[in-house]
Write a protein that holds these residues in place. Structure first.
Motif, mmCIF file in Angstrom:
data_model
loop_
_atom_site.group_PDB
_atom_site.id
_atom_site.type_symbol
_atom_site.label_atom_id
_atom_site.label_comp_id
_atom_site.label_asym_id
_atom_site.label_seq_id
_atom_site.Cartn_x
_atom_site.Cartn_y
_atom_site.Cartn_z
ATOM 1 N N MET A 1 -7.828 3.649 8.098
ATOM 2 C CA MET A 1 -7.526 3.090 6.782
ATOM 3 C C MET A 1 -7.572 1.562 6.838
ATOM 4 O O MET A 1 -7.034 0.948 7.738
ATOM 5 C CB MET A 1 -6.131 3.543 6.352
ATOM 6 N N ARG A 2 -8.232 0.995 5.873
ATOM 7 C CA ARG A 2 -8.336 -0.468 5.863
ATOM 8 C C ARG A 2 -7.468 -1.047 4.745
ATOM 9 O O ARG A 2 -7.495 -0.578 3.617
ATOM 10 C CB ARG A 2 -9.795 -0.870 5.670
ATOM 11 N N LEU A 3 -6.668 -2.032 5.136
ATOM 12 C CA LEU A 3 -5.830 -2.685 4.125
ATOM 13 C C LEU A 3 -6.685 -3.550 3.216
ATOM 14 O O LEU A 3 -7.589 -4.239 3.684
ATOM 15 C CB LEU A 3 -4.819 -3.603 4.811
ATOM 16 N N THR A 5 -6.050 -6.611 1.256
ATOM 17 C CA THR A 5 -5.054 -7.633 0.935
ATOM 18 C C THR A 5 -5.528 -8.513 -0.211
ATOM 19 O O THR A 5 -4.735 -9.192 -0.835
ATOM 20 C CB THR A 5 -4.765 -8.521 2.151
ATOM 21 N N ARG A 6 -6.820 -8.484 -0.463
ATOM 22 C CA ARG A 6 -7.372 -9.336 -1.528
ATOM 23 C C ARG A 6 -6.949 -8.789 -2.891
ATOM 24 O O ARG A 6 -7.053 -7.590 -3.129
ATOM 25 C CB ARG A 6 -8.893 -9.311 -1.409
ATOM 26 N N TRP A 17 -5.235 -16.627 -4.117
ATOM 27 C CA TRP A 17 -5.359 -16.002 -2.785
ATOM 28 C C TRP A 17 -6.349 -16.776 -1.933
ATOM 29 O O TRP A 17 -6.086 -17.109 -0.772
ATOM 30 C CB TRP A 17 -5.821 -14.553 -2.977
ATOM 31 N N ARG A 21 -5.942 -19.554 1.638
ATOM 32 C CA ARG A 21 -6.664 -19.495 2.908
ATOM 33 C C ARG A 21 -7.416 -20.794 3.202
ATOM 34 O O ARG A 21 -7.384 -21.294 4.322
ATOM 35 C CB ARG A 21 -7.612 -18.291 2.909
ATOM 36 N N ILE A 28 -3.617 -26.560 8.700
ATOM 37 C CA ILE A 28 -3.452 -26.405 10.151
ATOM 38 C C ILE A 28 -3.870 -27.710 10.827
ATOM 39 O O ILE A 28 -3.161 -28.240 11.685
ATOM 40 C CB ILE A 28 -4.286 -25.224 10.690
ATOM 41 N N TRP B 12 5.160 -10.689 9.053
ATOM 42 C CA TRP B 12 5.149 -10.951 7.609
ATOM 43 C C TRP B 12 6.463 -11.597 7.162
ATOM 44 O O TRP B 12 6.470 -12.595 6.433
ATOM 45 C CB TRP B 12 4.892 -9.617 6.905
ATOM 46 N N VAL B 74 -3.625 -17.955 10.811
ATOM 47 C CA VAL B 74 -4.947 -17.649 11.374
ATOM 48 C C VAL B 74 -5.084 -16.133 11.546
ATOM 49 O O VAL B 74 -6.128 -15.551 11.214
ATOM 50 C CB VAL B 74 -5.149 -18.369 12.730
ATOM 51 N N ILE B 76 -3.611 -13.826 9.772
ATOM 52 C CA ILE B 76 -3.813 -13.267 8.433
ATOM 53 C C ILE B 76 -5.273 -13.410 8.005
ATOM 54 O O ILE B 76 -5.876 -12.476 7.480
ATOM 55 C CB ILE B 76 -2.879 -13.960 7.408
ATOM 56 N N MET B 77 -5.848 -14.582 8.273
ATOM 57 C CA MET B 77 -7.243 -14.807 7.860
ATOM 58 C C MET B 77 -8.208 -13.931 8.645
ATOM 59 O O MET B 77 -9.207 -13.467 8.099
ATOM 60 C CB MET B 77 -7.594 -16.292 7.990
ATOM 61 N N ASP B 80 -7.957 -10.621 7.039
ATOM 62 C CA ASP B 80 -8.554 -10.610 5.702
ATOM 63 C C ASP B 80 -10.081 -10.690 5.715
ATOM 64 O O ASP B 80 -10.745 -10.059 4.900
ATOM 65 C CB ASP B 80 -8.028 -11.797 4.881
ATOM 66 N N PHE B 81 -10.633 -11.496 6.602
ATOM 67 C CA PHE B 81 -12.056 -11.811 6.496
ATOM 68 C C PHE B 81 -12.933 -11.091 7.519
ATOM 69 O O PHE B 81 -14.149 -11.111 7.413
ATOM 70 C CB PHE B 81 -12.282 -13.325 6.608
ATOM 71 N N GLU B 83 -13.997 -7.608 9.439
ATOM 72 C CA GLU B 83 -13.966 -6.147 9.263
ATOM 73 C C GLU B 83 -12.966 -5.439 10.174
ATOM 74 O O GLU B 83 -12.189 -4.603 9.740
ATOM 75 C CB GLU B 83 -15.382 -5.591 9.532
ATOM 76 N N GLY B 84 -13.021 -5.759 11.476
ATOM 77 C CA GLY B 84 -12.174 -5.047 12.430
ATOM 78 C C GLY B 84 -10.781 -5.620 12.564
ATOM 79 O O GLY B 84 -9.990 -5.165 13.399
ATOM 80 N N THR B 86 -7.953 -5.600 10.757
ATOM 81 C CA THR B 86 -6.773 -4.780 10.498
ATOM 82 C C THR B 86 -6.440 -3.882 11.692
ATOM 83 O O THR B 86 -5.269 -3.677 12.017
ATOM 84 C CB THR B 86 -7.005 -3.899 9.250
ATOM 85 N N ASP B 87 -7.481 -3.375 12.348
ATOM 86 C CA ASP B 87 -7.268 -2.469 13.473
ATOM 87 C C ASP B 87 -6.608 -3.157 14.659
ATOM 88 O O ASP B 87 -5.981 -2.496 15.486
ATOM 89 C CB ASP B 87 -8.607 -1.854 13.918
#
Lengths: 123, 122
Positions: A1-3, A5-6, A17, A21, A28, B12, B74, B76-77, B80-81, B83-84, B86-87
Motif C-alpha cells: 500500500m502506498r501512502l 500524502t499529496r 503542500w 517542500r 535547510i 511525525w 528530508v 518526508i520529501m 513524498d517524491f 516511489e519506493g 514509503t516502503d
C-alpha cells in the motif's frame, strides 16, 4: 500500500503542500547555515552589535537574512495553520488561534524586514 | 502499513513539536534582533544574557529541534517524491536518527565547551 500524502483536493492546499517542500529545502541551507555560522563557527559569546554591524555592511548578509526571515515565517506559519486545523475543532477557538497566528507572523515579518533594511550603524 | 505507535508516528509527532518550538523561537529572535535599531547598548546587554549558562541549554535544545526538523524533512520529501520511499520509511527514520547524532554530538560539544570551561574557572 502506498501512502498518498499529496493533497488530492488540488488548489490552495496543493500549492501549500508544494511550498512546504520547496521552502523546506531552501531553509535547510539557510537556517542550518545561519545556525552553523553563528553558533559553531563563531559562537554566541562573539556576537555583539559590532558583529552584526560588520555583517550588515554587505548586501549579501542582508539578503540572506531577509530570505531566511521570510521563508522561515511563511513556512512556520503554514505549518502552525495545519496544526490548528488538526487540533482545534471549535469554530470560535480555531478562528481566534488562526487570527493570532496570522497577526503574529505578519507582525514579525514586517518588524524583522524593517530591522534588516533600515539598519544604520550607530557608534 | 502499521503506523500508529511505531517509528513513523514518533517522527511525525516530533516533527510537529520541533516545528512549533522553532517557530516560537523565530518570533523571539526577531524581537531580540530588533534591539539593534536602538544602538549597541541594549543589543549587547541582551546578547550577553544569551551567552549565559541557562540560555546555552536553550541553545542546545534549539539546535536539536532545528536539526531534527531539517533531517526528518528530508525523510518526508524522500517518502513524498520517490516511489519506493514509503516502503523504507522506517530505515529512513533510523538514518535520520543516526545522522542527527553524528551532527548533534560534535555540535553540542562545540557550543557547550566554552561554558564548561568558564564554569571550571579556565
Amino acid at each position: 500500500m502506498r501512502l498518498r500524502t499529496r493533497p488530492a483536493s488540488g488548489g490552495f492546499e496543493l500549492y501549500a503542500w508544494f511550498f512546504m517542500r520547496v521552502s523546506g529545502i531552501l531553509l535547510i541551507l539557510l537556517a542550518l547555515g545561519h545556525f552553523g555560522y553563528m553558533h559553531l563557527l563563531n559562537g554566541v559569546e562573539k556576537i555583539d552589535y559590532e558583529f552584526v554591524a560588520r555583517q550588515y555592511r554587505t548586501p549579501f548578509w542582508k539578503t540572506y537574512d531577509l530570505l531566511l526571515l521570510s521563508l522561515a515565517l511563511v513556512h512556520g506559519a503554514n505549518g502552525a495553520r495545519t496544526l490548528i486545523d488538526d487540533y482545534i475543532h471549535a469554530r470560535g477557538w480555531r478562528a481566534l488561534f488562526l487570527a493570532a497566528l496570522y497577526t503574529a507572523s505578519f507582525f514579525f515579518l514586517v518588524v524583522g524586514a524593517l530591522v534588516i533594511v533600515t539598519f544604520q550603524r550607530v557608534r | 502499513m502499521v503506523y500508529r505507535g511505531s517509528e513513523g508516528m514518533w517522527a511525525w509527532v516530533a516533527h510537529r513539536c520541533a516545528g512549533v518550538a522553532v517557530l516560537l523561537f523565530v518570533f523571539v529572535h526577531v524581537a531580540d534582533t530588533a534591539l539593534i535599531g536602538w544602538g549597541p547598548k541594549y543589543y549587547n546587554l541582551f546578547v550577553k544574557l544569551y551567552s549565559g549558562p541557562a540560555f546555552r541549554l536553550f541553545e542546545i535544545f534549539l539546535a536539536a529541534a532545528l536539526l531534527f526538523h531539517a533531517l526528518n524533512g528530508v525523510r518526508i520529501m524522500i517518502i513524498d517524491f520517490w516511489e519506493g520511499g514509503t516502503d523504507i520509511q522506517k530505515p529512513l527514520f533510523y538514518g535520520v536518527m543516526a545522522l542527527f547524532l553524528v551532527v548533534f554530538i560534535p555540535g553540542a560539544y562545540i557550543m557547550l565547551s566554552p561554558i564548561v570551561r568558564s564554569m571550571l574557572g579556565g
